[in-house]
Design a protein around this motif. Structure first.
Motif, PDB file in Angstrom:
ATOM      1  N   GLU A 298       0.851  -1.181   0.000  1.00 31.64           N
ATOM      2  CA  GLU A 298       0.000   0.000   0.000  1.00 31.64           C
ATOM      3  C   GLU A 298       0.891   1.236   0.000  1.00 31.64           C
ATOM      4  N   CYS A 299       0.357   2.327  -0.535  1.00 28.66           N
ATOM      5  CA  CYS A 299       1.089   3.591  -0.464  1.00 28.66           C
ATOM      6  C   CYS A 299       0.096   4.706  -0.143  1.00 28.66           C
ATOM      7  N   ARG A 300       0.522   5.934  -0.271  1.00 31.15           N
ATOM      8  CA  ARG A 300      -0.275   7.058   0.202  1.00 31.15           C
ATOM      9  C   ARG A 300      -0.626   7.997  -0.943  1.00 31.15           C
ATOM     10  N   SER A 301      -1.856   8.488  -0.937  1.00 31.26           N
ATOM     11  CA  SER A 301      -2.274   9.485  -1.913  1.00 31.26           C
ATOM     12  C   SER A 301      -1.709  10.845  -1.522  1.00 31.26           C
ATOM     13  N   LEU A 302      -1.084  11.520  -2.472  1.00 30.12           N
ATOM     14  CA  LEU A 302      -0.548  12.847  -2.218  1.00 30.12           C
ATOM     15  C   LEU A 302      -1.634  13.920  -2.235  1.00 30.12           C
ATOM     16  N   ILE A 303      -2.859  13.525  -2.569  1.00 30.73           N
ATOM     17  CA  ILE A 303      -3.945  14.503  -2.646  1.00 30.73           C
ATOM     18  C   ILE A 303      -4.726  14.571  -1.344  1.00 30.73           C
ATOM     19  N   ASN A 305      -4.039  12.154   1.327  1.00 30.50           N
ATOM     20  CA  ASN A 305      -3.263  11.451   2.357  1.00 30.50           C
ATOM     21  C   ASN A 305      -3.851  10.094   2.739  1.00 30.50           C
ATOM     22  N   GLU A 306      -4.796   9.582   1.965  1.00 33.92           N
ATOM     23  CA  GLU A 306      -5.377   8.292   2.273  1.00 33.92           C
ATOM     24  C   GLU A 306      -4.503   7.159   1.749  1.00 33.92           C
ATOM     25  N   ASN A 317       8.766   0.312 -10.152  1.00 32.91           N
ATOM     26  CA  ASN A 317      10.158   0.651 -10.427  1.00 32.91           C
ATOM     27  C   ASN A 317      10.646   1.803  -9.552  1.00 32.91           C
ATOM     28  N   LEU A 318       9.796   2.814  -9.351  1.00 34.03           N
ATOM     29  CA  LEU A 318      10.183   3.930  -8.498  1.00 34.03           C
ATOM     30  C   LEU A 318      10.417   3.467  -7.067  1.00 34.03           C
ATOM     31  N   PHE A 335       9.813   7.480  -0.638  1.00 32.07           N
ATOM     32  CA  PHE A 335       8.753   7.464  -1.640  1.00 32.07           C
ATOM     33  C   PHE A 335       7.506   8.047  -0.966  1.00 32.07           C
ATOM     34  N   PRO A 336       7.239   9.335  -1.176  1.00 32.16           N
ATOM     35  CA  PRO A 336       6.184   9.996  -0.398  1.00 32.16           C
ATOM     36  C   PRO A 336       4.764   9.586  -0.755  1.00 32.16           C
ATOM     37  N   GLY A 337       4.535   9.134  -1.996  1.00 30.81           N
ATOM     38  CA  GLY A 337       3.179   8.756  -2.377  1.00 30.81           C
ATOM     39  C   GLY A 337       2.930   8.960  -3.859  1.00 30.81           C
ATOM     40  N   ILE A 338       1.664   8.871  -4.238  1.00 31.90           N
ATOM     41  CA  ILE A 338       1.309   8.882  -5.651  1.00 31.90           C
ATOM     42  C   ILE A 338       0.182   9.875  -5.925  1.00 31.90           C
ATOM     43  N   THR A 339       0.046  10.233  -7.194  1.00 33.90           N
ATOM     44  CA  THR A 339      -1.103  11.030  -7.634  1.00 33.90           C
ATOM     45  C   THR A 339      -2.088  10.181  -8.437  1.00 33.90           C
ATOM     46  N   HIS A 340      -1.828   8.882  -8.538  1.00 33.99           N
ATOM     47  CA  HIS A 340      -2.682   7.960  -9.298  1.00 33.99           C
ATOM     48  C   HIS A 340      -2.810   8.418 -10.749  1.00 33.99           C
TER      49      HIS A 340
END
Length: 566
Positions: A298-303, A305-306, A317-318, A335-340
């Motif tokens: 799992e990772c975190r949404s940068l929008i 924070n969920e 790869n990242l 790796f702070p998170g993703i923007t999907h």
């Protein structure tokens, strides 16, 4: 701990695992690095599978090659990277106290115990599979492994299958649909929910659906598979929830994936709420000597924070690169998170998205404004192609939080631009005057992204009232009392019209024909043109003459996904 004594063990040889191992080697020449892979192949370009199946290229080795054309097999990892790659080897268990992993060599049946100082879990995900009668019939496939790609490519090359169904209307489902279509196989996509491509809002998803249908592929929504039908152990059809039976000799399942967390769970590692392995910003699990990456985490949404899951090859790869660095220099990379963000090719359309859709943003509790825009990617004299996009912004802050872009034009760079805007927490105002590259072969003077921001800015500031095509359709279907005004030219009107009771008054004639408009200045007036630029200009004029409920149908005729008159 001396780096010379460091023993690194990586479980999983698809994307994140090899990336972590290769980065660790570049960071430390002397560490002992071992890669365990259950399958026979390593470092597969899985996003290329549909194009191999469809015959875009014929050499399967291109899916496992370096840019220089060298196959990434155990010998390559040994000679080029000094990494021991154990293929056809399954990790059975992790002993965190002893810091060992017990493995099984599948061809020989022999087990071995491998020690580690730091461990990487990159076990990926497994395809979901409908648990319905007939699911064990021959002829039912997925497209998850290179072996799956080989099997479907064989179906294409043999040319014996004439009808197929794809179960699942997401990205993979439509990539498979196109691949089978290229093979001359009549294909139907079956989607259990009410729309295809759930990351898109319905109006844009409907435009993509129309495009797919124009390619003679069929789509069935609001219907799932109740059973697979067969005879003598071979698939010959599917039965849908509504009782309809469709003949087919091939069914490809593409309904999503489930993270492979069994190994991690058995070892006592923390599993998150979304079913993936829980990791911190350094990609560490609940055990500080064990890292995890890729489709299994799992990772975190940068929008908002969920916690989210993001089973994408680029993300894997990242994350693998971050792990590779932290294996040698702990906590030096994050790796702070993703923007999907995602994109795919569906026949002649590109379908791209980043951030939250309107529906997802509202569900997340945002107070939002949206803007739908149609236009060319480059000038018409350079053979520009259509794009239809939707931008989403937080109403209070003006921060851009989502963007969808579809059409035959170049959506990729527009999506990439907005993805970085979202990551940088830019606002609509920031994009209004963005200094983007301009030359006719590549862009309009005002790029599609900037125009989207301008429309959204007009709406946020109250200069424009917009209305979506679906809302207009609802007005028409319900018999609502509104005046619909087409501001195109008579020639355009004759060539194609919506047939929704509209009145034609070209923009250039509007000011001289105001007496043809409703006398009640508070009556709702809906205006549009091909892309609604003329509609917006007409709306501004009518507001100046006192009409108060003037709305622009966003995206114009080009965004209208419903039947039209010709």
């Amino acid at each position: 701990m001396s780096s010379q004594a460091l023993k690194i063990l990586v479980i999983g040889g698809s994307a994140a695992g090899p990336k972590a191992a290769a980065k660790a080697r570049r960071m430390d020449e002397h560490a002992s690095i071992t890669l365990i892979q259950k399958e026979a192949d390593l470092s597969m370009a899985s996003c290329g599978f549909p194009y191999y199946v469809g015959g875009v290229f014929d050499d399967r080795n291109m899916l496992i090659c370096t840019p220089a054309g060298i196959v990434r097999d155990p010998n390559f990892f040994d000679k080029a990277k000094r990494i021991e790659a154990l293929v056809e080897t399954e990790a059975l268990s992790i002993d965190r106290e002893a810091k060992t992993v017990t493995c099984l060599h599948l061809p020989s049946g022999e087990t071995q115990v491998l020690p580690y100082d730091r461990l990487v879990i990159a076990t990926g995900a497994s395809p979901l599979y409908p648990q319905v009668p007939g699911s064990d019939l021959d002829g039912i496939r997925t497209l998850h492994s290179l072996g799956d790609a080989d099997a479907l490519r064989a179906v294409r090359d043999q040319g014996k299958v004439t009808k197929a169904v794809v179960v699942g209307g997401g990205l993979i489902g439509f990539e498979v649909c196109e691949a089978l279509h290229l093979a001359g196989i009549q294909t139907t996509v079956i989607e259990k929910t009410g729309q295809i491509l759930p990351f898109l809002d319905p109006d844009l998803a409907k435009l993509v659906e129309n495009h797919v249908r124009s390619k003679e592929a069929d789509i069935i929504t609001n219907n799932g598979v109740a059973a697979f039908l067969g005879e003598d152990g071979k698939l010959n059809g599917v039965k849908l929830d509504n009782g309809t039976e469709l003949p087919c000799e091939l069914a490809v399942i593409a309904v999503g994936v489930r993270p492979n967390v069994g190994l991690a769970k058995a070892a006592g590692l923390e599993i998150g709420d979304k079913g993936g392995i829980a990791v911190d910003d350094f990609m560490r699990t609940s055990d500080p000597d064990i890292y995890a990456a890729g489709d299994c985490v799992e990772c975190r949404s940068l929008i908002n924070n969920e916690t989210v899951r993001a089973p994408y090859g680029d993300i894997a790869n990242l994350q693998g690169r971050v792990i590779g660095q932290n294996l040698i220099e702990p906590e030096s990379a994050s790796f702070p998170g993703i923007t999907h963000t995602g994109i795919c090719k569906i026949f002649d359309f590109t379908v791209g998205f980043t951030g939250l859709s309107e529906a997802a943003a509202r569900e997340a509790g945002f107070d939002i404004e949206t803007a739908t825009v149609s236009g060319l990617d480059i000038p018409g004299y350079m053979n520009g192609q259509l794009l239809v996009s939707k931008m989403v912004a937080d109403r209070k802050s003006g921060r851009v939080i989502g963007f969808q872009c579809i059409g035959p034009g170049d959506a990729s760079k527009r999506v990439a631009t907005v993805a970085m805007a979202i990551r940088g927490k830019l606002t609509v105002e920031d994009l209004n005057n963005a200094d983007l590259p301009y030359a006719p072969p590549y862009s309009l003077a005002l790029d599609h992204v900037i125009v989207s921001a301008h429309v959204l800015d007009n709406k946020l500031s109250g200069r424009m009232q917009g209305i979506s095509v679906s809302e207009v359709k609802q007005r028409v279907d319900s018999g609502a009392d509104c005046f619909i005004l087409d501001t195109r030219s008579p020639q355009e009107f004759e060539e194609m019209r919506l047939g929704i009771g509209e009145t034609l008054i070209p923009l250039g004639a509007l000011r001289g024909r105001l007496d043809e408009l409703p006398a009640d200045k508070d009556k709702e007036i809906i205006l549009y043109c091909k892309i609604s630029l003329r509609g917006y200009e007409a709306a501004a004029a009518l507001q100046a003459y006192g009409w108060t409920q003037v709305k622009v149908m966003e995206g114009g005729i080009m965004a209208w996904p419903y039947p039209r008159e010709k």
